[in-house]
Design an enzyme around this catalytic site. Structure first.
Site, short mmCIF file in Angstrom:
data_model
loop_
_atom_site.label_atom_id
_atom_site.label_comp_id
_atom_site.label_asym_id
_atom_site.label_seq_id
_atom_site.Cartn_x
_atom_site.Cartn_y
_atom_site.Cartn_z
N GLY B 41 -3.47 -6.31 19.30
CA GLY B 41 -2.53 -7.04 18.45
C GLY B 41 -2.36 -8.50 18.83
O GLY B 41 -1.76 -9.26 18.08
N CYS B 250 -6.11 8.69 -11.55
CA CYS B 250 -7.32 7.92 -11.84
C CYS B 250 -7.99 8.44 -13.11
O CYS B 250 -8.24 9.64 -13.26
CB CYS B 250 -8.29 7.99 -10.66
SG CYS B 250 -9.88 7.22 -11.04
N CYS B 253 -11.72 9.87 -11.86
CA CYS B 253 -11.91 11.03 -10.99
C CYS B 253 -10.68 11.90 -10.90
O CYS B 253 -10.69 12.94 -10.28
CB CYS B 253 -12.34 10.58 -9.58
SG CYS B 253 -10.97 9.90 -8.60
N CYS B 275 -9.33 4.29 -9.49
CA CYS B 275 -9.32 4.10 -8.05
C CYS B 275 -9.81 2.70 -7.71
O CYS B 275 -10.81 2.22 -8.26
CB CYS B 275 -10.27 5.09 -7.37
SG CYS B 275 -9.71 6.77 -7.44
N CYS B 281 -14.09 7.13 -5.39
CA CYS B 281 -13.98 7.57 -6.77
C CYS B 281 -15.28 8.24 -7.22
O CYS B 281 -15.28 9.33 -7.78
CB CYS B 281 -13.64 6.39 -7.66
SG CYS B 281 -13.18 6.83 -9.34
#
Lengths: 257, 285, 367
Positions: B41, B250, B253, B275, B281
């Protein structure tokens, strides 16, 4: 016998060739309000900044008795510890509230910042405490979500006081807290401060050029001229029976009420 | 199912070193990456080079990828979750040209995935590296414009101001209205910008088995989250972090679990949802 | 069924073809040669070399041609090439007193050793469009005096410094100048790094900042101590030789700005310096750089930092036009994931407000 909360020994600060303050020593006891008076340029604000760890003095030392870690030399602390001290055990009230506030966020966030800085993570509780403090400094709680930019000068100063006191500090430094405000607004803020200081048993170092403010708030006075302390003693004593010619001049220059 | 391998002519420019960057620069970047991995970080300054792609278009990510890529790697590049967006295509072509690597659109097959603005829906696995393109690495930048001050705030873990911004959001909107680039705490020590991914993707960063590398080219910073490192999104106890949800699914899909892009398909404002992750997808259709 | 729009490799390939075609323009018009650009658009070449940090006239000309005259794009091209070049080392500092000056003026003294040399400048032209250039533009060559390369050209600043009226050049605090293009800029920066940053900085940005100091945003009371433009030799110490050899000559423009300084308790009043240097002939750039350099010394000289030009972080972080151009234009990249996230939240917040309104209306109706 208790120990002093804050001890200054021979604190000196120069800027280039100019001496801002020289060999200032005093003890501040728990619950005591110490006033530093003098004209502008007398070094009182420089001294205050040295005491609060915001300026490194050229000579002398400032010792503070912490809640749990014994006494510490303010200027030998790591920056991390000094900053922690400044936002937990201390407060600092600036003359210009804009310097002490975040003008871009709400009053609630301003008051809550110190709580969040030490780990508070419950929004409802932080907000509750902020609202409580709004009440204690006599600002309408309806204004909790407003930004200080929409506040009057007096309200901003109250907000700055609340922002400092929310973390339950023991020592508060104040630099002309009522300077630049209307006389009527000043009087109400002085009343508020006096109540808070007594109620919370705060120790205060207060810088002011206004002897009226000093008389109303402080227990003890230091008079500064040209960077040195020329007289100190109990406030009433100093103001009613000044010994040093400079103090006499200051006292005489106040218009009789 | 479409062919995942992308045809590119692997003709390396003789004028440039393998992977575009010279070996000395690669070593410098690798040292920065190692330091970043060692201090999760923490933003490590590095001597970012001028790249042949514009600043703000992924120069940080490209430099990180260029420093770690080898001939045996398989590279996937996505932008907005899709392999076929212009910038993803451009970066993939760049590496196919200068590093002659195999490229893929399948998340599972990739050893290195360079991404802008998304984390793939398909869970990542051990040994994979996710390279993020970062525009503004400093999470405190919009609260404190000064580099010298933000550095001090990180050094001292003085993060009250970040919490203040979240408080303010709730006070104003009744909820934390931050939607992307949502700040996280890494390993309990440093607050980090996860780059402008939607907060929907934040939970995928937490204890991910993949190595996450973040490159900011213009700002010349690299930071990292090693595998299995805790990454927590900042919040309040009574306003816990939550991700976006859709009532739609979606169109292609039928997924109800992935991040959906919204398309306006005609003049009357008719909308469809699909998606954002094209590989995910396609694999479900 | 909906079929997602493919950004597509083919579409990109076509775009590349189109821009190459557009660059060439009408095939009936003769193609520009790099020599033409170098010779007839020389000031553009100078700017690209300066901000591209690479002294190579033909590469800069190529970049300008490839970028269709977009100088920031050309600077970008040149820099991206430069960054791949091996680094042999650093030259010796340029000694501009050895300059064979084509132009040299001071506005602080009527005459100075070496004289005022006006040289080629637009300063004294009337800005009237010269329509004869539209026709052919052929000119007879201008007569020139032989340049005197035998005498050193003393700097006006050095003369002032001898009397203590001007401060000595501020010393380089960390000895060796670091290379901004190899190491990241870490703030606060040393003056050598600041000067590197300004030399690469966008001329327009520096001009605006320099201008702002003259209009009261951090006034320095500047005087042009000296501007000189001409050829200087570049020396280099090869490791295997151990002594300096001249490896060539470059053209530079140097500006020494002399600024008022009130002095302090310990320091008597004295003039202070601001410095600017650019490749080729670039007086506007060198002067603006010198003004900003001086403004950035506010802190060092104990002046209040109140204006943008005095703010080191602000100036250094935003001076680079390749960085700025990239980041501004990256907004053209798709952002629909972030925008979708915003849409979701804005819709939710709007629905909540709507709900509160309805409830309030119901409550009112019930009363």
């Amino acid at each position: 016998m208790s120990t002093p909360l804050l001890s200054a020994r021979d604190v000196s600060k120069r800027f280039g060739g100019r001496v801002a303050c020289r060999d200032v020593s005093f003890d501040l006891w728990p619950g005591e309000v110490l006033g530093i008076v003098g004209e502008s340029g007398s070094g009182k604000t420089t001294l205050l900044n040295c005491l609060a760890g915001r300026l490194l003095p050229d000579g002398g030392s400032v010792t503070y008795e912490t809640r749990s870690a014994g006494s510490v030399d303010v200027h030998r602390l790591s920056e991390a510890r000094r900053r922690l001290l400044a936002r937990t055990e201390w407060g600092f009230v600036n003359q210009d509230a804009r310097e002490g506030l975040r003008m871009g966020v709400s009053a609630g966030a301003n008051i809550g910042e110190r709580l969040m800085a030490v780990g508070a993570r419950h929004y409802g509780e932080i907000r509750g405490q902020a609202a409580d403090w709004m009440g204690r400094v006599e600002i309408d709680v309806e204004r909790l979500d407003d930004r200080p930019t929409t506040y009057s000068g007096g309200m901003r100063q109250r907000l700055q006081i609340a922002r400092n006191l929310v973390s339950n500090p023991r020592l508060v430094f104040m630099d002309e807290p009522t300077g630049g405000l209307d006389v009527s607004v000043q009087a109400r803020i002085l009343d508020l401060l006096r109540g808070l200081v007594e109620g919370l048993h705060l120790s205060v170092v207060l810088v002011t050029h206004d002897l009226g403010v000093a008389r109303l708030l402080t227990h003890r006075l230091m008079v500064m001229q040209g960077g040195t302390v020329v007289e100190q003693g109990l406030t009433d004593q100093v103001l009613d029976d000044p010994q040093h010619p400079y103090t006499q001049m200051l006292v005489a220059s106040i218009l009789p009420v | 199912m479409p062919d995942a391998t992308i045809q590119d002519t692997p003709s390396q420019d003789a004028a440039y070193n393998y992977g575009y960057l010279d070996e000395q620069t690669k070593r410098m970047i690798r040292r920065a990456i190692l330091k970043a991995v060692a201090v999760p970080g923490y933003q490590v300054p590095f001597g970012g080079r001028e790249m042949p792609l514009p600043y703000g278009w992924g120069t940080g990510g490209i430099q990180v990828t260029a420093a770690i890529i080898g001939r045996e790697d398989t590279l996937k590049v996505i932008d907005q979750g899709a392999d076929d967006t212009t910038n993803a295509v451009s970066i993939r072509r760049f590496f196919a040209r200068v590093a002659q690597v195999a490229t893929t659109t399948h998340t599972k097959e990739a050893t290195i995935i360079q991404t802008r603005h998304r984390v793939p829906e398909t869970p990542l696995t051990d040994g994979q590296i996710l390279v993020f393109q970062v525009p503004i690495p400093e999470p405190l930048r919009m609260l404190e414009p000064r580099e010298t001050e933000t550095r001090t705030l990180h050094a001292l873990s003085e993060y009250g101001v970040m919490q203040v911004s979240l408080y303010e959001s709730i006070a104003r909107h009744g909820r934390i209205a931050k939607t992307y680039n949502y700040p996280v705490m890494v390993n309990g020590r440093y607050i980090m910008s996860p780059s402008p991914i939607p907060k929907f993707d934040n939970p995928k960063l937490d204890r991910s088995p993949a190595l996450q590398l973040y490159g900011a080219g213009r700002e010349k910073r690299i930071y990292a989250v090693p595998p299995h490192t805790p990454v927590n999104s900042l919040d309040f106890d009574d306003h816990p972090f939550e991700v976006e949800t859709w009532t739609e699914s979606c169109e292609l899909c039928g997924s109800t679990e992935s991040f959906l892009d919204e398309m306006i398909v005609d003049d009357t404002g008719k909308r469809l949802f699909v998606c954002s992750d094209t590989d995910y997808c396609e694999s479900r259709r | 069924m909906y079929v997602a729009v493919k950004g597509g490799e083919t579409a990109i390939a076509h775009s590349l073809d189109l821009v190459a075609d557009k660059r060439r323009g009408d095939r009936d018009v003769a193609e520009l040669s790099l020599d033409q650009i170098d010779q007839q658009l020389g000031l553009a070449v100078d700017r690209v070399m300066t901000e591209g940090s690479c002294y190579d006239r033909s590469l800069a000309a190529l970049a300008i041609k490839q970028a269709r005259g977009d100088l920031i794009e050309a600077i970008f091209l040149l820099r991206a090439y430069r960054t791949t070049l091996p680094r042999f080392g650093a030259s010796e500092p340029l000694d501009t007193t050895r300059m064979v000056a084509e132009r040299r003026i001071s506005s602080t003294f009527k005459d100075v050793p070496g004289g005022q040399v006006l040289g080629p400048t637009y300063d004294y032209t009337h800005r009237l469009l010269d329509f004869s250039l539209a026709a052919s533009g052929e000119r007879p060559e201008a007569p020139t005096a032989p340049a005197d390369a035998t005498h050193a050209l003393p700097r006006v600043g050095d003369i002032l410094q001898r009397d203590g009226l001007l401060e000595p050049p501020p010393s380089n605090d960390d000895g060796e100048a670091r290379d901004l293009t190899r190491d990241p800029l870490v703030l606060p920066a040393s003056r050598p790094l600041r000067l590197q940053n300004l030399a690469r900085g966008d001329e327009g940005f520096l001009l605006a900042l320099g201008y702002s100091t003259q209009r009261g945003y951090g006034n320095n009371h500047p005087f042009v101590g000296e501007i000189r433009y001409g050829h200087v030799p570049v020396s280099f110490v090869p490791e295997e030789l151990g002594f300096a050899i001249e490896i060539g000559e470059i053209e530079v423009t140097e500006c020494d700005m002399v600024n008022q300084f009130a002095g302090s308790h310990d320091v008597p009043p004295q003039f202070t310096r601001g410095y600017g240097l650019a490749f080729g002939h670039a007086e506007r750039k060198a002067m603006a750089m010198a003004l900003v350099d001086r403004a950035l010394r506010a802190d060092e000289l104990g002046e209040a930092v109140t204006s943008p030009a005095q703010d080191e972080e602000f100036v250094l972080a935003h001076s680079d036009n390749v960085e700025g151009s990239g980041f501004v234009q990256h907004l053209k990249l798709p952002h629909y994931v972030d925008f979708q996230s915003e849409l979701v939240v804005v819709r939710m917040l709007r629905a909540e407000v709507e709900k509160r309104r309805e409830q309030a209306a119901l409550a009112q109706a019930a009363e």
